[in-house]
Write an enzyme that holds these catalytic residues in place. Structure first.
Site, PDB file in Angstrom:
ATOM      1  N   SER A   1      -5.543 -15.870  17.173  1.00 57.67           N
ATOM      2  CA  SER A   1      -6.682 -14.956  17.060  1.00 57.67           C
ATOM      3  C   SER A   1      -6.436 -13.988  15.904  1.00 57.67           C
ATOM      4  CB  SER A   1      -6.860 -14.237  18.406  1.00 57.67           C
ATOM      5  OG  SER A   1      -8.019 -13.446  18.414  1.00 57.67           O
TER       6      SER A   1
ATOM      7  N   LYS B   1     -13.435 -14.086  17.343  1.00 62.73           N
ATOM      8  CA  LYS B   1     -12.076 -13.939  17.882  1.00 62.73           C
ATOM      9  C   LYS B   1     -12.069 -13.182  19.212  1.00 62.73           C
ATOM     10  CE  LYS B   1      -9.655 -15.991  14.600  1.00 62.73           C
ATOM     11  NZ  LYS B   1      -9.106 -17.330  14.800  1.00 62.73           N
TER      12      LYS B   1
END
Ligand code: COA
Length: 253
Positions: free
Chosen positions: A120, A138
């Site tokens: 992420s 994300k």
């Protein structure tokens, strides 16, 4: 990340859109680690291609223990300069790509009581200008990992997120740093950018038995830089006059 796991005894399959680059990398990884790495061409936006890659993996290796969901797309653009399709494209690569990868691999990972790592970012912890597409994408990846950890925990599956800070020599830093910037280390408490080995080592740890009780976590690997991070493009000039940022932003590839 894959090289580090292979150096600890794993065989691997790497996926991507460009088969020539993948094949070359797979050969290099096999040579460097003494294990077997195969290349499988797949776009994470295409579930069928992922299912085919899983079938190829199972045929060759008999199962899947670990999955890294690492596909990402990024570029600098303000909401006012980002088309609906630009936003959708990054959501499709990062968020749907992660989901599609989970869907395609879960039966195998469940059977092996294995683990997931999702790559992420830290930028969505704040309102980061020029990053709405990736921030939304994300944040969804982090949330997906948490649900996966909770739903699949009783089946013996773990799921965690690595959130890298700025890692030297990566396409992410190259794409997102202002052109001609001096890459000052003023907001890097560790006194340096991250190294790809920092992410690789965290990967080995999270997939290892040493992390057997760690699941549903987001691990920032950023040398504490998020605590000091400021906007990289000048603020508020970058939002008041986006055209003036042209010389600072890397041209489209
Ligand atoms: N600024 C604004 N919009 C952009 C853009 C930029 N720099 N680059 C692409 N877009 C828009 C395109 O204009 C298009 O929208 P439109 O149809 O309204 O014009 C949309 O995004 C899709 O672009 P396209 O090039 O067709 O998508 P793609 O699927 O081929 O590529 C990207 C995906 C755009 C994310 C591309 O940058 C990529 O492949 N990145 C992969 C690697 C990467 O980003 N790594 C960094 C990780 S941090």
């Amino acid at each position: 990340m894959t090289e580090a796991v292979m150096r600890h005894g794993a065989d691997a399959v790497i996926l991507g859109r460009k088969l020539d680059r993948l094949t070359q990398t797979a050969e290099e990884l096999s040579r460097l680690t003494g294990r077997t790495c195969l290349a499988a061409q797949a776009d994470v936006r295409n579930p069928k291609q992922l299912q085919d890659a899983v079938a190829k993996t199972v045929e060759k290796f008999g199962g899947i223990d670990f999955v890294i969901c690492g596909a990402a797309g990024n570029f600098l653009a303000p909401i006012s300069g980002l088309s609906e399709n630009g936003f959708k494209t990054v959501i499709e690569i990062d968020t749907l790509g992660t989901y599609n990868t989970i869907k395609a691999t879960l039966p195998q990972v469940r059977a092996s009581k294995g683990a997931y790592i999702h790559v992420s970012a830290t930028l969505h912890y704040k309102g980061t200008p020029y990053q709405v597409h990736v921030s939304a994408a994300k944040a969804a990846v982090d949330a997906t990992s948490n649900v996966l950890a909770v739903e699949e925990g009783p089946h013996g599956v773990r799921s965690n997120v690595i959130a890298p800070g700025p890692i030297a020599g990566t396409e992410g830093v190259d794409r997102l740093s202002p052109k001609g910037g001096d890459n000052a280390l003023g907001d890097m408490p560790a006194g340096r950018y991250g190294d790809v080995k920092d992410i690789a080592n965290t990967t080995v740890f999270l997939f290892s038995g040493a992390a057997s009780f760690i699941s549903g976590q987001v691990i920032a690997v950023d040398g504490a830089s998020e605590h000091l991070r400021t906007t990289q493009l000048p603020y508020p000039d970058s939002v008041l006059d986006p055209a003036s940022m042209k010389s600072l932003i890397k041209a489209r590839m």
